[in-house]
Design a protein around this motif. Structure first.
Motif, PDB file in Angstrom:
ATOM      1  N   ASP A 158      17.760  23.243  62.124  1.00 14.67           N
ATOM      2  CA  ASP A 158      18.412  23.716  60.781  1.00 14.67           C
ATOM      3  C   ASP A 158      19.017  24.329  59.868  1.00 14.67           C
ATOM      4  N   LEU A 161      20.250  27.522  61.489  1.00 15.44           N
ATOM      5  CA  LEU A 161      22.128  27.854  61.396  1.00 15.44           C
ATOM      6  C   LEU A 161      22.042  28.170  59.384  1.00 15.44           C
ATOM      7  N   ILE A 166      23.343  31.090  64.355  1.00 12.37           N
ATOM      8  CA  ILE A 166      24.001  30.540  65.069  1.00 12.37           C
ATOM      9  C   ILE A 166      24.384  31.272  66.361  1.00 12.37           C
ATOM     10  N   ASP A 191      26.049  17.129  60.914  1.00  9.38           N
ATOM     11  CA  ASP A 191      27.032  17.179  61.902  1.00  9.38           C
ATOM     12  C   ASP A 191      27.003  18.164  62.682  1.00  9.38           C
ATOM     13  N   ASN A 192      26.894  19.444  62.247  1.00 11.91           N
ATOM     14  CA  ASN A 192      26.914  20.502  63.068  1.00 11.91           C
ATOM     15  C   ASN A 192      25.488  20.612  64.038  1.00 11.91           C
ATOM     16  N   LYS A 195      26.063  18.438  66.723  1.00  8.31           N
ATOM     17  CA  LYS A 195      26.899  19.784  67.099  1.00  8.31           C
ATOM     18  C   LYS A 195      26.416  20.394  68.362  1.00  8.31           C
TER      19      LYS A 195
END
Ligand code: AMP
Length: 422
Positions: A158, A161, A166, A191-192, A195
């Protein structure tokens, strides 16, 4: 459960005993058996839970038990983590845990000259701990090949990002062998992140340790409500308590951090700051001075403090209340690690009261208010609606300021041009 029950190599157990770990933490008890059985793992856990050993111990076990075909040591395990401080700490842990089996590691990170790092790489390492930028840089220069990597760890996904890594991560993934074991850790799982994990992991086993309840159990939390202009005096008042031998203080901004250090130094309270504008040697020096007790207060911004591992840190102070409640959980997770007692003190100015409420909601607990202190809040606190209005107005003023500045600059630029022509 004991470490002996985990079927780890005896050289690892011996090293763990040297660290005085008596039993595995929750994340270790869950992750180690799964990783030993070659599963990919999706782990929801933050720093401070014993996460590093949860992946490092089984990886070392695999490496010890794998035969090396080649005499030259190749990078067989890669750990990618967002900050230099975390990278250094992870590598230190690998060194400690592989003390009795000769598994070699090294760490690479940006902000310092590459020569030493390259030299160490050239001697051959089994485990490489890296921040993304420097890793790609040295790969590009041909110093690192990932073709023998059998174990890949993406740590603090986390935060990666958040820090804009990324694209770097995607580039690194392209260079990793398809056949590998991957472990993915993140403190939060929006969610990201899920994914991204799907693109890395194959049939992962999911594990989670609930940081919030850990926080509630081991860290005593209190909050002072005060006024903006009283914050500094309140801090000095709090520091009169001699029980606070050492304090990790969080400041939202780099400038704020430097100001606090200046003010404390004026009062003969030894302090140093650690933030993004400090060079790597400066940061290291500040951290070392804190660890060896030559300074009392270490002032840090959130990103710089990420992953700071200070044994037996009891006190953390929030000089401001973070607007993301998760940041609060990260911050206070620096103290009271691995079951030790921790104390978190927060200071809220009226504007920040709503953030404090958000935090209480997230941790599902009321933070104890310190009522009898000399600087109580007298300015009117804002409710959520007023806060929204306030932010709107602040943004409007900011935009106005920038627009005016641009106008002035353009006007000045015009003059310059005229001057140049003359
Ligand atoms: P980490 O979450 O990996 O940053 O670890 C937090 C701290 O807990 C570090 O100082 C570790 O050395 C320590 N630690 C890790 N595992 C254990 C354990 N099983 N028992 C006691 N301390 C531990």
């Amino acid at each position: 459960m004991k470490f002996e029950d985990l079927n780890l190599d005896s050289t690892i157990l011996k090293a763990v005993a040297d660290q005085n770990y008596t039993e595995p933490t929750a994340i270790q008890a869950q992750a180690i058996p799964l990783i030993l059985k070659n599963n990919d793992v999706l782990g929801c856990a933050q720093t401070g839970t014993g996460k590093t050993a949860a992946f490092a111990l089984p990886i070392i076990h695999h490496l010890v038990n794998e035969k090396q075909n080649n005499s030259k040591t190749k990078v067989r395990a890669l750990v990618v983590t967002p900050t230099r401080e975390l990278a250094i700490q992870i590598a230190e842990n690998f060194t400690a845990y592989s003390k009795y089996n000769g598994i070699k590691n090294t760490v690479i990170f940006g902000g310092v000259k590459q020569m030493k790092q390259v030299k160490r790489l050239e001697t051959g390492v089994d485990v490489l701990v890296a921040t993304p930028g420097r890793l790609l840089d040295l790969m590009g220069q041909g110093y690192i090949s990932l073709k023998d990597v059998g174990y890949f760890v993406l740590d603090e996904a986390d935060r990666m990002l958040d820090m804009g890594f990324i694209h770097d991560i995607k580039k690194i993934l392209e260079r990793l062998p398809k056949s590998r074991q991957s472990l993915f850790f993140s403190a939060t799982m929006p969610d990201n992140i899920l994914k991204l994990s799907n693109t890395i992991l194959h049939n992962p086993k999911k594990i989670a340790v609930h940081q919030v309840s850990t926080t509630a159990e081991t860290i005593q939390q209190s909050i002072y409500y005060t006024n903006k202009h009283d914050k500094n005096d309140l801090l000095l008042y709090i520091l009169k308590n001699k029980e606070i031998d050492q304090l990790l203080l969080f400041s939202r901004t780099k400038r704020g951090a430097d100001k606090i250090v200046k003010r404390l130094s004026k009062q003969n309270i030894k302090a140093a700051a650690i933030h993004g504008d400090k060079s790597q040697p400066q940061r290291q020096k500040a951290l070392e001075s804190f660890k060896n007790n030559t300074i009392r207060v270490l002032v840090a911004t959130d990103i710089a403090a990420r992953g700071i591992d200070i044994d037996k840190l009891t006190y953390v102070l929030n000089y401001d209340i973070p607007n993301e409640p998760e940041t609060y959980v990260h911050r206070i997770g620096r103290c009271g690690r691995a079951g030790e007692q921790g104390v978190s003190i927060s200071i809220s100015e009226p504007e920040e009261n709503v953030y404090a409420k958000d935090i209480e909601k997230l941790i599902n607990q009321k933070i104890e208010e310190v009522k009898n202190h000399p600087f109580p809040q007298t300015d009117k606190p804002m409710n959520a609606k007023e806060k929204k209005e306030f932010e709107k107005e602040k943004n409007r003023k900011k935009q106005e300021f920038f627009a005016n500045r641009k106008k002035k600059r353009n006007a000045a630029g015009g003059n310059n041009n005229r001057n140049n022509r003359r």
